[in-house]
Enzyme design. Structure first.
Site, PDB file in Angstrom:
ATOM      1  N   LYS A  34     -26.317  -4.492  15.831  1.00  0.00           N
ATOM      2  CA  LYS A  34     -27.466  -5.171  16.438  1.00  0.00           C
ATOM      3  C   LYS A  34     -28.357  -4.167  17.166  1.00  0.00           C
ATOM      4  O   LYS A  34     -29.578  -4.144  16.966  1.00  0.00           O
ATOM      5  CB  LYS A  34     -26.976  -6.258  17.397  1.00  0.00           C
ATOM      6  CG  LYS A  34     -28.083  -7.162  17.892  1.00  0.00           C
ATOM      7  CD  LYS A  34     -27.608  -8.060  19.018  1.00  0.00           C
ATOM      8  CE  LYS A  34     -26.592  -9.071  18.590  1.00  0.00           C
ATOM      9  NZ  LYS A  34     -27.163 -10.368  18.205  1.00  0.00           N
ATOM     10  N   ARG A 104     -25.855  -9.441  24.950  1.00  0.00           N
ATOM     11  CA  ARG A 104     -25.201  -9.786  23.679  1.00  0.00           C
ATOM     12  C   ARG A 104     -24.306  -8.658  23.192  1.00  0.00           C
ATOM     13  O   ARG A 104     -24.620  -7.487  23.384  1.00  0.00           O
ATOM     14  CB  ARG A 104     -26.243 -10.010  22.579  1.00  0.00           C
ATOM     15  CG  ARG A 104     -27.155 -11.183  22.783  1.00  0.00           C
ATOM     16  CD  ARG A 104     -28.228 -11.147  21.706  1.00  0.00           C
ATOM     17  NE  ARG A 104     -29.306 -12.070  21.964  1.00  0.00           N
ATOM     18  CZ  ARG A 104     -29.400 -13.279  21.429  1.00  0.00           C
ATOM     19  NH1 ARG A 104     -28.492 -13.711  20.598  1.00  0.00           N
ATOM     20  NH2 ARG A 104     -30.421 -14.039  21.714  1.00  0.00           N
ATOM     21  N   GLY A 113     -20.383 -14.301  15.550  1.00  0.00           N
ATOM     22  CA  GLY A 113     -19.841 -15.343  16.417  1.00  0.00           C
ATOM     23  C   GLY A 113     -18.492 -15.027  17.033  1.00  0.00           C
ATOM     24  O   GLY A 113     -17.910 -15.870  17.701  1.00  0.00           O
ATOM     25  N   MET A 115     -17.706 -12.522  19.211  1.00  0.00           N
ATOM     26  CA  MET A 115     -17.699 -12.011  20.591  1.00  0.00           C
ATOM     27  C   MET A 115     -18.750 -12.730  21.428  1.00  0.00           C
ATOM     28  O   MET A 115     -19.419 -13.631  20.951  1.00  0.00           O
ATOM     29  CB  MET A 115     -17.898 -10.510  20.571  1.00  0.00           C
ATOM     30  CG  MET A 115     -16.660  -9.799  20.060  1.00  0.00           C
ATOM     31  SD  MET A 115     -16.932  -8.067  19.830  1.00  0.00           S
ATOM     32  CE  MET A 115     -18.153  -8.042  18.584  1.00  0.00           C
ATOM     33  N   ARG A 362     -30.083  -7.500  10.127  1.00  0.00           N
ATOM     34  CA  ARG A 362     -28.953  -6.734   9.584  1.00  0.00           C
ATOM     35  C   ARG A 362     -28.931  -7.012   8.081  1.00  0.00           C
ATOM     36  O   ARG A 362     -29.553  -7.982   7.622  1.00  0.00           O
ATOM     37  CB  ARG A 362     -27.637  -7.164  10.231  1.00  0.00           C
ATOM     38  CG  ARG A 362     -27.331  -8.602  10.004  1.00  0.00           C
ATOM     39  CD  ARG A 362     -26.109  -9.068  10.771  1.00  0.00           C
ATOM     40  NE  ARG A 362     -26.023 -10.517  10.670  1.00  0.00           N
ATOM     41  CZ  ARG A 362     -25.371 -11.295  11.498  1.00  0.00           C
ATOM     42  NH1 ARG A 362     -24.735 -10.781  12.518  1.00  0.00           N
ATOM     43  NH2 ARG A 362     -25.330 -12.589  11.330  1.00  0.00           N
ATOM     44  N   HIS A 478     -22.083 -21.827  11.496  1.00  0.00           N
ATOM     45  CA  HIS A 478     -20.880 -20.996  11.567  1.00  0.00           C
ATOM     46  C   HIS A 478     -20.005 -21.179  10.330  1.00  0.00           C
ATOM     47  O   HIS A 478     -19.583 -20.211   9.690  1.00  0.00           O
ATOM     48  CB  HIS A 478     -20.119 -21.373  12.843  1.00  0.00           C
ATOM     49  CG  HIS A 478     -18.857 -20.609  13.042  1.00  0.00           C
ATOM     50  ND1 HIS A 478     -17.647 -21.069  12.585  1.00  0.00           N
ATOM     51  CD2 HIS A 478     -18.619 -19.404  13.593  1.00  0.00           C
ATOM     52  CE1 HIS A 478     -16.711 -20.183  12.890  1.00  0.00           C
ATOM     53  NE2 HIS A 478     -17.273 -19.164  13.497  1.00  0.00           N
ATOM     54  N   ARG A 586       5.163  -6.460 -20.209  1.00  0.00           N
ATOM     55  CA  ARG A 586       6.533  -6.606 -19.691  1.00  0.00           C
ATOM     56  C   ARG A 586       7.283  -7.506 -20.664  1.00  0.00           C
ATOM     57  O   ARG A 586       6.992  -8.695 -20.748  1.00  0.00           O
ATOM     58  CB  ARG A 586       6.515  -7.258 -18.310  1.00  0.00           C
ATOM     59  CG  ARG A 586       5.932  -6.396 -17.195  1.00  0.00           C
ATOM     60  CD  ARG A 586       5.902  -7.220 -15.913  1.00  0.00           C
ATOM     61  NE  ARG A 586       5.718  -6.419 -14.725  1.00  0.00           N
ATOM     62  CZ  ARG A 586       4.566  -6.315 -14.062  1.00  0.00           C
ATOM     63  NH1 ARG A 586       3.491  -6.931 -14.501  1.00  0.00           N
ATOM     64  NH2 ARG A 586       4.495  -5.595 -12.955  1.00  0.00           N
ATOM     65  N   ARG A 641       6.659  -2.059 -22.633  1.00  0.00           N
ATOM     66  CA  ARG A 641       7.799  -1.556 -21.865  1.00  0.00           C
ATOM     67  C   ARG A 641       9.082  -2.215 -22.356  1.00  0.00           C
ATOM     68  O   ARG A 641       9.151  -3.438 -22.490  1.00  0.00           O
ATOM     69  CB  ARG A 641       7.602  -1.879 -20.387  1.00  0.00           C
ATOM     70  CG  ARG A 641       8.798  -1.468 -19.559  1.00  0.00           C
ATOM     71  CD  ARG A 641       8.596  -1.746 -18.101  1.00  0.00           C
ATOM     72  NE  ARG A 641       8.763  -3.147 -17.788  1.00  0.00           N
ATOM     73  CZ  ARG A 641       8.540  -3.638 -16.580  1.00  0.00           C
ATOM     74  NH1 ARG A 641       8.103  -2.855 -15.607  1.00  0.00           N
ATOM     75  NH2 ARG A 641       8.730  -4.901 -16.337  1.00  0.00           N
ATOM     76  N   GLU A 776       8.954   5.611 -11.735  1.00  0.00           N
ATOM     77  CA  GLU A 776       9.097   4.599 -10.687  1.00  0.00           C
ATOM     78  C   GLU A 776      10.078   5.046  -9.614  1.00  0.00           C
ATOM     79  O   GLU A 776      10.393   4.296  -8.703  1.00  0.00           O
ATOM     80  CB  GLU A 776       9.606   3.288 -11.293  1.00  0.00           C
ATOM     81  CG  GLU A 776       8.702   2.752 -12.389  1.00  0.00           C
ATOM     82  CD  GLU A 776       9.240   1.464 -12.988  1.00  0.00           C
ATOM     83  OE1 GLU A 776       8.831   0.399 -12.505  1.00  0.00           O
ATOM     84  OE2 GLU A 776      10.065   1.545 -13.913  1.00  0.00           O
ATOM     85  N   SER A 795       3.379   6.407 -17.196  1.00  0.00           N
ATOM     86  CA  SER A 795       2.763   5.321 -16.447  1.00  0.00           C
ATOM     87  C   SER A 795       3.546   5.209 -15.146  1.00  0.00           C
ATOM     88  O   SER A 795       4.781   5.201 -15.159  1.00  0.00           O
ATOM     89  CB  SER A 795       2.837   4.023 -17.242  1.00  0.00           C
ATOM     90  OG  SER A 795       2.193   3.014 -16.512  1.00  0.00           O
ATOM     91  N   GLY A 797       4.855   3.225 -12.206  1.00  0.00           N
ATOM     92  CA  GLY A 797       5.131   1.872 -11.714  1.00  0.00           C
ATOM     93  C   GLY A 797       5.152   1.953 -10.197  1.00  0.00           C
ATOM     94  O   GLY A 797       6.202   2.157  -9.583  1.00  0.00           O
ATOM     95  N   THR A 798       3.969   1.807  -9.616  1.00  0.00           N
ATOM     96  CA  THR A 798       3.869   2.061  -8.173  1.00  0.00           C
ATOM     97  C   THR A 798       4.492   0.951  -7.330  1.00  0.00           C
ATOM     98  O   THR A 798       4.677   1.127  -6.132  1.00  0.00           O
ATOM     99  CB  THR A 798       2.397   2.290  -7.766  1.00  0.00           C
ATOM    100  OG1 THR A 798       1.592   1.312  -8.424  1.00  0.00           O
ATOM    101  CG2 THR A 798       1.938   3.682  -8.159  1.00  0.00           C
ATOM    102  N   CYS A 862       0.437   1.221 -13.198  1.00  0.00           N
ATOM    103  CA  CYS A 862       0.540  -0.178 -13.609  1.00  0.00           C
ATOM    104  C   CYS A 862       1.115  -1.067 -12.512  1.00  0.00           C
ATOM    105  O   CYS A 862       1.366  -2.237 -12.729  1.00  0.00           O
ATOM    106  CB  CYS A 862       1.334  -0.311 -14.902  1.00  0.00           C
ATOM    107  SG  CYS A 862       2.983   0.366 -14.786  1.00  0.00           S
ATOM    108  N   TYR A 882      -5.839   5.976 -16.027  1.00  0.00           N
ATOM    109  CA  TYR A 882      -6.283   4.582 -16.013  1.00  0.00           C
ATOM    110  C   TYR A 882      -5.464   3.777 -15.017  1.00  0.00           C
ATOM    111  O   TYR A 882      -4.373   4.185 -14.622  1.00  0.00           O
ATOM    112  CB  TYR A 882      -6.169   3.954 -17.419  1.00  0.00           C
ATOM    113  CG  TYR A 882      -4.753   3.882 -17.948  1.00  0.00           C
ATOM    114  CD1 TYR A 882      -3.895   2.849 -17.569  1.00  0.00           C
ATOM    115  CD2 TYR A 882      -4.261   4.860 -18.817  1.00  0.00           C
ATOM    116  CE1 TYR A 882      -2.592   2.791 -18.042  1.00  0.00           C
ATOM    117  CE2 TYR A 882      -2.961   4.805 -19.291  1.00  0.00           C
ATOM    118  CZ  TYR A 882      -2.131   3.762 -18.895  1.00  0.00           C
ATOM    119  OH  TYR A 882      -0.841   3.705 -19.338  1.00  0.00           O
TER     120      TYR A 882
HETATM  121  C1  PEP Z   1       6.103  -1.292 -11.115  1.00  0.00           C
HETATM  122  O1  PEP Z   1       7.239  -1.119 -10.696  1.00  0.00           O
HETATM  123  O2  PEP Z   1       5.084  -0.874 -10.554  1.00  0.00           O
HETATM  124  C2  PEP Z   1       5.885  -2.055 -12.345  1.00  0.00           C
HETATM  125  C3  PEP Z   1       4.685  -2.192 -12.875  1.00  0.00           C
HETATM  126  O3  PEP Z   1       6.971  -2.666 -12.888  1.00  0.00           O
HETATM  127  P1  PEP Z   1       7.550  -4.065 -12.359  1.00  0.00           P
HETATM  128  O4  PEP Z   1       6.581  -4.586 -11.361  1.00  0.00           O
HETATM  129  O5  PEP Z   1       7.668  -4.924 -13.547  1.00  0.00           O
HETATM  130  O6  PEP Z   1       8.838  -3.631 -11.794  1.00  0.00           O
HETATM  131 MG    MG Z   2       8.885  -1.475 -12.048  1.00  0.00          MG
END
Ligand code: PEP
Ligand code: MG
Length: 908
Positions: A34, A104, A113, A115, A362, A478, A586, A641, A776, A795, A797-798, A862, A882
């Protein structure tokens, strides 16, 4: 702390008409949104009432210092206050011609709204007479004073607002009138006395000894005291519950603080040539290039937002007698602001006796549909570049466009109509309070929050509800603003609803229907329609502006966007959403439903013939599955997989089986049946693991049961060969899950390759199927250079990599303790949603090491983090090829990847 940095900044003109503005729009972090924009508007010559801004850092220092002003700040504020009085030629509290100011909040990121705000500060028992003298309007003056006491008491001192509303109602009843506007100056003067009494009775003398006069708390008459308490209240409101919750919801850091803007009051309630309003330079709901907003004649700013009176559309303003000139000037200001900021702006203004004043601007919040249209239109108008257009749309917000709508092929009867305030449709049980909405959501019941009008205290309920319905307020109320920001469907101003929140019911005017808590209703925020009962909802398709903008994002993005899809329908949907390929199929999902019994017979039998039969049945259905998917993704990679979960996931639940056996025994059931169930239970029990996610799963299954990967590989290769023979171009890749060591990867790779070669020979088709590993486990990440000798692709597998890096059980921790960790700032973000920096480093180093062995090895992500815009920004920087995400996440991932690439180009 010593006074080393500038803490207070003037804006507006001095007495001679010189611009003395010290800030600008670039000082958002110091002056808050502001303050920075008030300074910018003043700088470019727009009519801004003069004032000064106290910096956000001062707020942080104040709260870190146990609510004490840093050294020297009080003197600086006093200096700027005297300077403001000098510039205006009026003094706070003056008995002849008083200056009144607003106080203000204004944080670096907009928190509408959340604060505190105080208006009309500077009025007291003496200056009220000065105001009467100057305006010759006692009613206006007394109304201003009662508003000030009411707001100050509630906002600054925390006195219950209902006490004041009750006093107003009592006065109206005593006078036999319906509307506040029918109370005259004498009534309002008496109300001021009532309000001061309420103040005395409800403010603690112990807490505020400076307010005690003759042994009793009294409403402060000294403007210095008023200003000091108001500034403290605004600073304090940075840490009120609703502001904290809003920040959490909107990922706004807690350490930014809010600025305080002290500004000369201008009045929209000085008669019929005065007005106040809020507006957008374009339509924030659908993006149309039209002026949008509401105004009220003879009213103060808060009246518009509170939805207390019904407003008129802004486009009419320039035709209203006495307001024409200001209305026309306002439209010119719209143009000036848009070309100056090169964006759609949100504006608050007041017209005081025909003169226009700008109180705020704003960058306007907008729905995803509006964001797309505005970005594309502005690019076409030559106002912004394509890159800027791509950056203008919030990737997370895109999700809104994929929200459900009413199925137009279905008939329904409209119960009530309101304003289409925020798009999307919702179905749920009616609840009448924020608390009840939270409770319903905790119990897993979908609900619609129905309110006369929402206020910031309703935030938790608004988040918990599927949709929001109000009987009052306009599209800038609001409820509307917050719902649009959250992407929640909202219908507001449905006036047919006569809500009795206490009784938890709402009669619907013109019908004999009364809604009770728990009744199911449907609402469509795109059309403003409310329906009794559940209307079937449909997901919209991806066309028009979304397609255009995603096409532009694709021109910039360097990250691939693939899909996690397990069946031909999802594969097709992913393609329609613009996926480049499938990054994860999967296969375990293919073993459920009526196929569960086949895999069960494989797992449970010792008889080779039964095992053989199960495998050949599975081979048949798996081959059909892959034919469907490869066909839908013809010419694109499909990463399949191999089976991953612990096998007992396909078996019956041993606890239910035990109960079943006991029941059978109790009623003297068939002994053979009981015996066979007991045998089964024993078998299942023998397979139960203490930590199944760390047990017999992933590639370990393939080592112990080589028939399974062999069968799956045969299905993949056969489907591929068959389609090739049909002249298609299938591109499957075979992925081995949860690899930990070179040895297991090597063995499995050889076995898979042997089956592929066998099928190629049998079918007389050339098959060159890439075989890769799924990273993984930290061990795999750390030896990725060695594994790269046996992997054609990687790949990550996070999901599992996060689980195993933190030692967090992914199925438990999100509900058990991650929220606590987030609240206590022990984690910056949920690592299963936004990639953790340490896990990201593992990925980065693993990719770099693997590329030393195989420079062209592709590396996908993935896990769920692949669909998260913040994570995508990280993945874009660390060599990922990717991201692979669920079908509905694809549009978000395409846009976020385009944005990440643009940012990278800009060196961010
Ligand atoms: C992962 O582990 O990130 C993955 C994609 O495999 P899943 O979720 O099927 O274990
Ligand atoms: Mg996995």
């Amino acid at each position: 702390m010593s006074e080393t940095k500038q803490r207070v900044f003037a804006f507006g003109k001095d007495a001679q008409g010189n611009n003395v503005t010290e800030g600008n729009a670039g000082m958002n972090g110091i002056l808050g949104g502001k303050g920075a924009n008030l300074a910018e508007m003043a700088k470019i010559g727009l009519p801004v009432p003069p004032g000064f801004t106290i910096s956000c850092q001062t707020c942080i220092d104040y709260s870190n210092n146990n609510n004490t002003f840093p050294e020297g700040v009080t003197d600086t504020i006093q200096k700027y206050r005297l300077d403001l009085e000098e510039r205006i030629g009026k003094r706070l509290g003056d008995k002849d011609d008083p200056l009144l100011v607003s106080v203000r909040s204004g944080a670096p990121q907009s928190m509408p709204g959340m604060m505190d705000t105080v208006l009309n500060l500077g009025l007291n028992d003496e200056s009220i007479h000065g105001l009467i003298k100057q305006t010759q309007n006692p009613r206006f003056a007394w109304d201003s004073y009662r508003r000030f006491i009411q707001m100050f008491s509630n906002v600054v001192m925390g006195v219950d607002g209902d006490l004041f509303e009750n006093a107003i109602n009592a006065r109206k009843q005593a006078r036999g009138v319906k509307d506040d506007t029918e109370l005259d100056a004498d009534d309002l003067q008496e109300l001021v006395a009532d309000f001061k009494q309420i103040f005395s009775e409800n403010v603690s003398a112990d807490e505020y000894p400076q307010l005690v006069v003759d042994g009793k708390v009294a409403f402060p008459q000294d403007p210095d005291v008023q200003l000091d308490l108001a500034i403290r209240a605004v600073f304090g409101s940075w840490n009120n519950d609703r502001a904290i919750l809003y920040r959490k919801q909107n990922k706004i850091p807690d350490d930014l603080g809010t600025a305080v803007n002290v500004q000369c009051m201008v009045f929209g309630n000085k008669g019929n040539t005065s007005a106040t309003g809020v507006a957008f330079t374009r339509n924030p709901a659908n993006g149309e290039n039209e002026f949008y907003g509401d105004y009220l004649v003879n009213a103060q700013g808060e009246d518009v937002v509170a939805g207390i009176r019904n407003t008129s559309p802004i486009s009419e303003l320039k035709h209203v007698e006495g307001l024409q000139d200001a209305g026309k000037e306002l439209e010119e200001v719209f143009g000036i602001l848009e070309s100056h900021y090169r964006d759609m702006m949100d504006i608050e203004f007041t017209i005081e006796q025909g003169k226009l004043w700008m109180l705020q601007t704003r960058v306007g919040k907008r729905t995803a549909a509006a964001a797309l249209k505005i970005a594309i239109d502005m690019e076409k108008e030559g106002l912004i570049t394509k890159e800027e257009a791509v950056m203008r749309v919030d990737a997370e917000q895109l999700d809104q466009l994929l929200h459900p709508q009413f199925d137009s092929s279905k008939e329904y009867t409209v119960l009530a109509k309101g304003l289409n305030a925020s798009p999307g449709a919702a179905v749920g049980e009616v609840v009448f309070s924020s608390d009840d909405a939270v409770k319903a959501s905790e119990e897993g019941r979908k609900c619609i929050l129905v309110r006369w009008e929402t206020n910031p205290d309703d935030l938790a309920g608004m988040i918990a509800a599927e949709g929001i319905l109000t009987s009052h307020g306009g599209k800038t109320s609001h409820a509307a603003v917050i719902a649009r920001g959250m992407g929640a469907p909202c219908v507001c101003g449905a006036e047919a609803l006569q809500i009795n929140a206490e009784k938890k019911e709402a009669a619907v005017a013109g019908t004999d229907i009364t809604l009770h808590e728990g009744d199911v209703i449907s609402l469509d925020g795109t059309t403003g329609v409310v329906v009794l009962g559940a209307v079937e909802l449909v997901k919209p398709t991806l066309t028009g502006d979304l397609d255009t903008l995603l096409g532009w994002a694709d021109e910039f993005r360097t990250l691939g966007v693939r899909a996690n899809a397990d069946n031909p329908e999802d594969a097709k949907l992913s393609r329609d959403f613009g996926a480049d390929a499938i990054g994860l199929t999967r296969t375990e999902h293919m073993f459920l439903g009526d196929r569960k019994s086949i895999i069960q017979s494989f797992i449970l039998t010792d008889d080779p013939a039964v095992k053989e039969k199960a495998l050949s049945d599975l081979l048949k259905v798996q081959t059909e599955d892959f034919v469907g998917i490869f066909k839908a993704m013809d010419g694109c990679d499909v990463t399949v997989r191999l089976l991953d979960p612990p096998l007992h996931e396909f078996l019956d639940d041993p606890r239910s089986l035990e109960v079943e056996i006991t029941r059978l025994e109790d009623k003297g059931g068939d002994p053979d049946e009981i015996a066979s169930k007991r045998k089964l239970l024993k078998q299942i029990d023998s397979m139960v693991e203490s930590n199944p996610m760390l047990g017999l799963r992933g590639c370990r299954l393939g080592i112990l049961y080589p028939e399974l990967p062999a069968m799956q590989t045969r299905a993949i290769a056969t489907a591929c060969a068959q389609l090739k023979k049909e002249g298609l171009n299938p591109e499957p890749q075979i992925m081995i899950p949860l690899v930990a060591s070179v040895e297991e990867t090597k063995v499995l790779r050889e076995e898979i390759q042997a089956v592929v070669d066998e099928v190629a020979e049998e079918q007389d088709v050339e098959l060159d199927l890439p075989i890769g590993g799924m990273i993984e486990l930290p061990r795999a990440a750390l030896i990725s250079d060695e594994l790269a000798h046996y992997s054609d692709f990687y790949s990550f597998g996070t999901n599992d990599l996060t689980q195993t890096t933190f030692g967090f059980s992914r199925d438990d921790v999100e509900s058990k303790f991650i929220p606590v960790y987030l609240d206590r700032h022990l984690l910056k973000a949920n690592p299963f949603q936004t990639i953790d920096p340490v896990v990201a480093d593992l990925v980065k180093d693993a990719i770099a090491a693997a590329r030393k062995v195989n420079p062209s090895i592709s590396a996908g992500i993935c896990g769920e983090q692949g669909a998260d815009p913040d994570s995508i920004r990280v993945f874009n920087k660390i060599g990922v090829t990717y991201v692979s995400v669920s079908p509905y996440g694809i549009p978000v991932a395409r846009l976020a990847s385009g944005q990440a690439a643009i940012e990278a180009k800009q060196g961010k």
